[in-house]
Design an enzyme around this catalytic site. Structure first.
Site, PDB file in Angstrom:
ATOM      1  N   THR A  97      39.436 -70.060 -76.946  1.00  0.00           N
ATOM      2  CA  THR A  97      39.411 -70.748 -77.533  1.00  0.00           C
ATOM      3  C   THR A  97      37.912 -71.222 -76.430  1.00  0.00           C
ATOM      4  OG1 THR A  97      40.912 -72.327 -76.562  1.00  0.00           O
ATOM      5  CG2 THR A  97      39.274 -73.646 -77.617  1.00  0.00           C
ATOM      6  N   LYS A 172      39.628 -75.484 -84.453  1.00  0.00           N
ATOM      7  CA  LYS A 172      40.908 -75.065 -83.117  1.00  0.00           C
ATOM      8  C   LYS A 172      40.842 -76.242 -82.231  1.00  0.00           C
ATOM      9  CE  LYS A 172      42.939 -73.667 -79.307  1.00  0.00           C
ATOM     10  NZ  LYS A 172      44.965 -73.728 -79.023  1.00  0.00           N
ATOM     11  N   LYS A 239      38.092 -78.152 -70.209  1.00  0.00           N
ATOM     12  CA  LYS A 239      37.269 -77.107 -70.814  1.00  0.00           C
ATOM     13  C   LYS A 239      37.172 -77.479 -72.069  1.00  0.00           C
ATOM     14  CE  LYS A 239      38.936 -73.376 -72.404  1.00  0.00           C
ATOM     15  NZ  LYS A 239      39.542 -72.134 -73.338  1.00  0.00           N
TER      16      LYS A 239
HETATM   17  P1  NAP Z   1      44.573 -67.737 -68.019  1.00  0.00           P
HETATM   18  O1  NAP Z   1      45.859 -67.336 -67.887  1.00  0.00           O
HETATM   19  O2  NAP Z   1      43.546 -68.186 -67.380  1.00  0.00           O
HETATM   20  O3  NAP Z   1      43.840 -66.068 -67.724  1.00  0.00           O
HETATM   21  C1  NAP Z   1      42.650 -66.022 -68.570  1.00  0.00           C
HETATM   22  C2  NAP Z   1      42.007 -64.004 -68.457  1.00  0.00           C
HETATM   23  O4  NAP Z   1      40.739 -64.312 -68.832  1.00  0.00           O
HETATM   24  C3  NAP Z   1      42.470 -62.815 -67.551  1.00  0.00           C
HETATM   25  O5  NAP Z   1      43.114 -61.973 -68.690  1.00  0.00           O
HETATM   26  C4  NAP Z   1      42.268 -63.216 -66.828  1.00  0.00           C
HETATM   27  O6  NAP Z   1      41.776 -62.182 -66.191  1.00  0.00           O
HETATM   28  C5  NAP Z   1      40.234 -63.526 -67.087  1.00  0.00           C
HETATM   29  N1  NAP Z   1      39.509 -63.363 -67.057  1.00  0.00           N
HETATM   30  C6  NAP Z   1      38.740 -64.837 -66.653  1.00  0.00           C
HETATM   31  N2  NAP Z   1      37.808 -64.888 -66.564  1.00  0.00           N
HETATM   32  C7  NAP Z   1      37.035 -63.537 -66.285  1.00  0.00           C
HETATM   33  C8  NAP Z   1      35.545 -63.179 -66.268  1.00  0.00           C
HETATM   34  N3  NAP Z   1      34.311 -64.091 -65.445  1.00  0.00           N
HETATM   35  N4  NAP Z   1      35.904 -61.959 -66.721  1.00  0.00           N
HETATM   36  C9  NAP Z   1      36.904 -61.051 -66.359  1.00  0.00           C
HETATM   37  N5  NAP Z   1      38.127 -61.832 -66.800  1.00  0.00           N
HETATM   38  C10 NAP Z   1      38.359 -62.895 -66.158  1.00  0.00           C
HETATM   39  O7  NAP Z   1      44.507 -68.192 -69.871  1.00  0.00           O
HETATM   40  P2  NAP Z   1      45.449 -68.318 -70.272  1.00  0.00           P
HETATM   41  O8  NAP Z   1      46.160 -69.099 -70.680  1.00  0.00           O
HETATM   42  O9  NAP Z   1      45.668 -66.937 -71.390  1.00  0.00           O
HETATM   43  O10 NAP Z   1      44.099 -68.638 -71.898  1.00  0.00           O
HETATM   44  C11 NAP Z   1      42.715 -67.860 -72.506  1.00  0.00           C
HETATM   45  C12 NAP Z   1      42.078 -68.456 -73.862  1.00  0.00           C
HETATM   46  O11 NAP Z   1      43.675 -68.807 -74.490  1.00  0.00           O
HETATM   47  C13 NAP Z   1      41.537 -69.528 -72.656  1.00  0.00           C
HETATM   48  O12 NAP Z   1      40.479 -69.554 -73.846  1.00  0.00           O
HETATM   49  C14 NAP Z   1      42.432 -70.519 -73.518  1.00  0.00           C
HETATM   50  O13 NAP Z   1      41.991 -71.563 -73.497  1.00  0.00           O
HETATM   51  C15 NAP Z   1      43.351 -70.134 -74.877  1.00  0.00           C
HETATM   52  N6  NAP Z   1      44.507 -70.930 -75.050  1.00  0.00           N
HETATM   53  C16 NAP Z   1      45.308 -70.887 -74.400  1.00  0.00           C
HETATM   54  C17 NAP Z   1      46.815 -71.184 -74.269  1.00  0.00           C
HETATM   55  C18 NAP Z   1      47.929 -72.117 -73.501  1.00  0.00           C
HETATM   56  O14 NAP Z   1      48.792 -72.866 -74.035  1.00  0.00           O
HETATM   57  N7  NAP Z   1      47.685 -70.807 -72.156  1.00  0.00           N
HETATM   58  C19 NAP Z   1      47.224 -71.353 -75.995  1.00  0.00           C
HETATM   59  C20 NAP Z   1      46.213 -71.717 -76.959  1.00  0.00           C
HETATM   60  C21 NAP Z   1      44.542 -71.087 -76.261  1.00  0.00           C
HETATM   61  P3  NAP Z   1      42.560 -61.718 -64.194  1.00  0.00           P
HETATM   62  O15 NAP Z   1      43.676 -62.067 -64.769  1.00  0.00           O
HETATM   63  O16 NAP Z   1      41.937 -61.153 -63.583  1.00  0.00           O
HETATM   64  O17 NAP Z   1      42.186 -63.543 -63.606  1.00  0.00           O
END
Ligand code: NAP
Length: 296
Positions: A97, A172, A239
């Site tokens: 997102t 979204k 965010k």
């Molecule tokens: P998350 O658990 O915080 O995972 C984030 C991912 O991004 C991890 O693989 C992290 O790597 C990587 N990352 C973060 N900063 C980075 C950087 N500077 N350089 C390289 N890699 C980096 O997030 P998530 O919940 O999976 O969400 C991912 C996306 O989907 C977001 O945009 C979120 O808004 C969206 N989303 C989330 C949900 C939900 O319910 N969680 C639902 C729909 C959409 P590390 O493992 O090394 O930290």
């Protein structure tokens, strides 16, 4: 659906389940993550490990599921980034997102490099990602979306193809604004009935006005105060509300409830809520009510 060679970059709460389902669907999956332990866990399930971003960019599609604009831009651009590393026929699917501005920048940069790009953010929490039950909102050139369809079928229950213009998928963001609004209003309603001596779970059961999944999912989390572990972390919710307000600013659309939500997220984070699920915003009203006991 034909087997595809799929790269997955970003194995956080969402990406790990999406990658696992791509493997289960029979695709050849190569995974990259900034921190290596998450890569190893998926290798045990049949994925190929990538030590560098470029190694995940040479299949039919490469799907990114990174945290935010900085993470996506940091890995997409530059000499060793995704755009420079993809093969001419590889389509980049961005499922994070992100801001409307970055979606436009990615669209232009892929086009300038002659690379395919589809913006495909998803609805659904990590449990939906793990059970291939996401809703995918896809926008991009038809031939790129067609190539991406087998991957969407593996991660989701339904795909909405809404436009040939990738930034259109940023609708979204308005969905997350609606969910955030539900979280805040549910939190306020439950603080009220709880104060009046009604059991919050019973209230949820008898509150037949709203049977939509968003009320059931977030109602249960708020009633139970189950804000850990975070499925969707509060900083990511903050965010998204910021991205909604940025889009509204650009288009000159006043969104008073989104402005209120921004402050509620700031209150949560200022109180040390970074590690909590974003539904913890729905616990603030009860905390405010409890605080009023001491202020009389
Ligand atoms: P998350 O658990 O915080 O995972 C984030 C991912 O991004 C991890 O693989 C992290 O790597 C990587 N990352 C973060 N900063 C980075 C950087 N500077 N350089 C390289 N890699 C980096 O997030 P998530 O919940 O999976 O969400 C991912 C996306 O989907 C977001 O945009 C979120 O808004 C969206 N989303 C989330 C949900 C939900 O319910 N969680 C639902 C729909 C959409 P590390 O493992 O090394 O930290």
């Amino acid at each position: 659906m034909p087997v595809k060679r799929v790269g997955v970059i970003g194995l956080g709460n969402m990406g790990v389940g999406m990658a696992a389902n791509l493997i289960r669907a029979g695709h050849e999956v190569t995974v990259y993550n900034r921190s290596r332990a998450k890569v190893d866990a998926l290798v045990a399930e049949g994925a190929r490990p990538a030590d560098r971003v470029a190694e995940a960019c040479t299949g039919d599609v490469v799907l990114t599921m990174l945290a935010d604009d900085d993470a996506v831009a940091g890995l997409a651009f530059g000499d060793e980034g995704i755009i420079a590393s993809t093969a001419p026929d590889t389509v980049h699917i961005s499922s994070s997102t992100i801001s409307v501005g970055l979606a436009k920048h990615l669209t232009e940069a892929h086009a300038a490099a002659g690379r395919g790009f589809v913006s495909a953010p998803v609805f659904g929490r990590p449990e939906a990602a793990a059970s291939a039950a996401l809703f995918v909102v896809a926008a991009g050139p038809a031939e790129c979306v067609d190539l991406a369809m087998p991957a969407f079928a593996a991660i989701g229950q339904r795909t909405f193809v809404i436009s040939e213009d990738p930034p259109a998928a940023n609708l979204k963001l308005s969905g997350n604004f609606l969910i955030g609004s539900v979280i805040e209003s549910l939190g306020e309603a439950m603080a009220l009935v709880d104060r009046g001596g009604v059991d919050k779970h019973q209230y949820l059961d008898t509150s037949t006005l709203f049977s939509a999944p968003v009320y059931r999912t977030y109602g249960a989390l708020i009633a139970g105060g189950q804000f850990e572990p975070a499925g969707f972390a509060a900083p990511l919710g903050h965010k998204d509300i910021g991205l909604v307000l940025a889009a509204a600013e650009e288009l000159r659309v006043p969104l008073p409830i989104a402005s209120l939500l921004r402050d509620r997220f700031l209150r949560l984070l200022a109180g040390g809520g970074d590690h909590l699920d974003w539904s913890a915003v729905g616990g603030l009203a009860a905390r405010d009510a409890a605080a009023s006991d001491h202020s009389a």
